[in-house]
Design a protein around this motif. Structure first.
Motif, short mmCIF file in Angstrom:
data_model
loop_
_atom_site.label_atom_id
_atom_site.label_comp_id
_atom_site.label_asym_id
_atom_site.label_seq_id
_atom_site.Cartn_x
_atom_site.Cartn_y
_atom_site.Cartn_z
N ARG A 13 0.83 -1.19 0.00
CA ARG A 13 0.00 0.00 0.00
C ARG A 13 0.87 1.24 0.00
O ARG A 13 2.02 1.21 0.39
N VAL A 14 0.29 2.34 -0.45
CA VAL A 14 0.97 3.63 -0.45
C VAL A 14 0.62 4.33 0.85
O VAL A 14 -0.56 4.46 1.19
N LEU A 15 1.63 4.78 1.59
CA LEU A 15 1.39 5.41 2.89
C LEU A 15 1.09 6.90 2.75
O LEU A 15 0.23 7.43 3.45
N CYS A 16 1.81 7.58 1.88
CA CYS A 16 1.63 9.02 1.65
C CYS A 16 1.84 9.28 0.16
O CYS A 16 2.73 8.69 -0.44
N GLN A 17 1.05 10.16 -0.40
CA GLN A 17 1.22 10.50 -1.81
C GLN A 17 1.72 11.93 -1.93
O GLN A 17 1.20 12.83 -1.27
N ASP A 18 2.73 12.14 -2.77
CA ASP A 18 3.33 13.46 -2.89
C ASP A 18 2.38 14.51 -3.47
O ASP A 18 2.58 15.70 -3.27
N LYS A 19 1.33 14.10 -4.14
CA LYS A 19 0.37 15.07 -4.68
C LYS A 19 -0.61 15.56 -3.61
O LYS A 19 -1.32 16.54 -3.81
N ASP A 20 -0.63 14.90 -2.46
CA ASP A 20 -1.49 15.30 -1.35
C ASP A 20 -0.93 16.57 -0.69
O ASP A 20 0.26 16.63 -0.39
N ARG A 24 3.87 16.31 3.58
CA ARG A 24 4.96 16.45 4.58
C ARG A 24 4.50 16.03 5.97
O ARG A 24 5.24 15.39 6.71
N THR A 25 3.30 16.39 6.34
CA THR A 25 2.76 15.99 7.64
C THR A 25 2.63 14.48 7.70
O THR A 25 2.99 13.85 8.70
N CYS A 26 2.12 13.88 6.65
CA CYS A 26 1.98 12.43 6.58
C CYS A 26 3.35 11.75 6.67
O CYS A 26 3.54 10.82 7.45
N ALA A 27 4.30 12.21 5.88
CA ALA A 27 5.62 11.57 5.79
C ALA A 27 6.38 11.60 7.12
O ALA A 27 7.19 10.71 7.38
N LYS A 28 6.13 12.59 7.96
CA LYS A 28 6.82 12.68 9.25
C LYS A 28 6.48 11.54 10.20
O LYS A 28 7.17 11.30 11.17
N GLN A 29 5.41 10.83 9.92
CA GLN A 29 4.98 9.72 10.76
C GLN A 29 5.75 8.43 10.49
O GLN A 29 5.61 7.46 11.23
N PHE A 30 6.56 8.43 9.42
CA PHE A 30 7.22 7.21 8.96
C PHE A 30 8.73 7.41 8.86
O PHE A 30 9.22 8.52 8.88
N GLU A 31 9.45 6.29 8.74
CA GLU A 31 10.91 6.30 8.59
C GLU A 31 11.25 5.37 7.43
O GLU A 31 10.74 4.25 7.34
N ARG A 32 12.12 5.83 6.55
CA ARG A 32 12.59 4.96 5.47
C ARG A 32 13.58 3.97 6.03
O ARG A 32 14.35 4.28 6.94
#
Length: 67
Positions: A13-20, A24-32
């Motif tokens: 699944r996709v966790l965050c989409q860059d077009k949203d 940035r708020t979404c991406a801060k919840q995750f770690e690569r």
């Protein structure tokens, strides 16, 4: 992503989409990185990474910050 027995990567699944607009708020919840599917510990090769992070294996969100 996960890999199957043949080593093929499968996108679950996709966790965050860059077009949203809230990307940035979404991406801060995750770690690569690479994580153990059972414990959520960040991996260095096949063993837990020293001072690595841990994720919640159900949501993939960060469970702990780096030391």
């Amino acid at each position: 992503m996960r890999s199957n027995a043949d080593g093929v990567l499968i996108l679950d699944r996709v966790l965050c989409q860059d077009k949203d607009p809230e990307y940035r708020t979404c991406a801060k919840q995750f770690e690569r990185g690479r994580f153990d599917a059972t414990t959520g510990q960040e991996l260095d090769g096949f063993k837990p990474k020293t001072n690595g992070v841990q994720i919640d294996v159900a949501t993939y969100k960060l469970a702990s910050k780096k030391s």
